[in-house]
Enzyme design. Structure first.
Site, PDB file in Angstrom:
ATOM      1  N   SER A   1       0.580  -1.294   0.413  1.00 31.03           N
ATOM      2  CA  SER A   1      -0.031  -0.135  -0.461  1.00 31.03           C
ATOM      3  C   SER A   1       1.218   1.642  -0.043  1.00 31.03           C
ATOM      4  O   SER A   1       1.585   1.966  -0.988  1.00 31.03           O
ATOM      5  CB  SER A   1      -1.112  -0.035   1.312  1.00 31.03           C
ATOM      6  OG  SER A   1      -1.562   1.210   1.411  1.00 31.03           O
TER       7      SER A   1
ATOM      8  N   HIS B   1      -4.836  -0.721  -4.223  1.00 32.45           N
ATOM      9  CA  HIS B   1      -5.899  -0.982  -4.188  1.00 32.45           C
ATOM     10  C   HIS B   1      -6.362  -0.717  -5.168  1.00 32.45           C
ATOM     11  O   HIS B   1      -8.049  -0.274  -5.697  1.00 32.45           O
ATOM     12  CB  HIS B   1      -6.195  -0.532  -2.804  1.00 32.45           C
ATOM     13  CG  HIS B   1      -5.800   0.055  -1.233  1.00 32.45           C
ATOM     14  ND1 HIS B   1      -5.801  -1.222  -1.055  1.00 32.45           N
ATOM     15  CD2 HIS B   1      -4.354   0.712  -0.891  1.00 32.45           C
ATOM     16  CE1 HIS B   1      -5.277  -0.893   0.402  1.00 32.45           C
ATOM     17  NE2 HIS B   1      -5.263  -0.026   0.349  1.00 32.45           N
TER      18      HIS B   1
ATOM     19  N   GLU C   1      -5.569  -5.515  -4.419  1.00 27.30           N
ATOM     20  CA  GLU C   1      -4.639  -6.220  -3.429  1.00 27.30           C
ATOM     21  C   GLU C   1      -4.777  -7.516  -3.637  1.00 27.30           C
ATOM     22  O   GLU C   1      -5.175  -8.477  -4.635  1.00 27.30           O
ATOM     23  CB  GLU C   1      -6.513  -6.104  -2.636  1.00 27.30           C
ATOM     24  CG  GLU C   1      -6.707  -4.507  -2.524  1.00 27.30           C
ATOM     25  CD  GLU C   1      -7.663  -4.348  -1.486  1.00 27.30           C
ATOM     26  OE1 GLU C   1      -8.948  -5.066  -1.676  1.00 27.30           O
ATOM     27  OE2 GLU C   1      -7.989  -2.775  -1.577  1.00 27.30           O
TER      28      GLU C   1
END
EC number: 3.4.15.6
Length: 290
Positions: A148, A190, A217
């Protein structure tokens, strides 16, 4: 220059570590649950000493570092890597601490967690810690792994803000400098779940030299020698190549107006597919034509 280290950049997990959502880290511990088990296992396998490698988990991006860090240590331990610990760096002056630099020097792997990549770069950018990090990555068998925010911050160009729904309106995407381990790419995370493809389109059309990388993801890229990319994990990697853009209205429209782009090339990678950033050639692992 032949880069000896490896980058492993990961798209993140559900409801964890995104800079645009209000529940930034609310469900992080609940949702970690070894979601990246396959990718974490690959990190261990790719590291210099496998299960014996020294792993430092760096939680600087997170607002709840004391909860997130131990979850990763548990996950690595579950996979047989028991030489992992959390390196807490929460203020800029800590990145010049001799003990912190010694721990980085001794590590074979660093794992940057999710959170807010602007927090990560504002604390670490331009510090001796990052200088040592880049030197180890370029010159030794060292792994920089990031999920992330930790993935988004790895490149020279970093998206730090921009809504998913409005991302193809001029000015909606904000870009600044990342940690600078890899040039000429910009990474978004994401990616599939949060509909961020428009965000990446705008980032690339504004600087077509840069390859856009969108990570789903539980999906990542293993980058070796600084240019050989392999898709890992369970989902999709979207690559956006702006070098052949024929036309756009980017400089003609006002802020908050829609952007037009003619001839933006995209590639979609899944598990085991490879892409070379030097040649821009993609190799599909299970091609129907081979």
């Amino acid at each position: 220059m032949e880069i000896l280290g490896k980058l492993i950049i990961i798209g993140g997990a559900v409801d964890k570590g995104s800079f645009t959502e209000t529940n930034l880290d609310k469900d992080a511990v609940k949702n970690l649950n070894f979601f990246e088990t396959g990718i974490l296992k690959r990190i261990i396998q790719e590291s210099k000493y496998k299960e014996e490698s020294r792993i430092e988990v760096i939680t600087t991006a997170s607002k709840i570092p004391r909860e997130i860090g131990p979850e990763y240590v548990k996950a690595f331990s579950y996979l047989g890597a028991n030489n992992a610990d959390v390196l807490y760096i929460e203020k800029r002056e800590q990145s010049n601490d001799p003990e912190v630099l010694e721990r980085l020097q001794a590590a074979e792997v660093v794992m940057f967690t999710g959170g807010d990549q602007l927090r990560l770069t504002s604390i670490l950018g331009g510090t001796p810690f990052v200088d040592l990090l880049i030197s180890k990555y370029q010159n030794t068998e060292f792994i920089y792994a990031g999920t992330s925010a930790g993935a988004a911050a790895a490149s020279n160009n970093m998206i730090y803000q921009g809504s998913s729904s409005e991302a193809l309106l001029k000015g909606e995407v904000k870009i600044t400098s990342g940690l600078g381990l890899i040039d000429d790419v910009v990474i978004d995370t994401h990616f599939v779940q949060r509909g961020r493809i428009g965000r990446l389109f705008q980032a690339v059309v504004g600087n077509p030299k840069v390859m856009g990388v969108g990570l789903g993801e539980d999906t990542g890229l293993l980058i070796t020698k600084g240019h050989q990319m392999e898709a890992i994990g369970s989902g999709l990697v979207i690559l956006v190549d702006g070098r052949e853009v024929k036309d756009t209205n980017l400089t003609q429209v006002e802020l908050d107006q829609p952007i037009s782009i003619n001839h933006l090339v995209t590639h979609v990678m899944s598990h085991f597919d490879k892409f070379d950033l030097n040649t821009y050639k993609m190799s599909i692992h299970s091609s129907q034509y081979t």
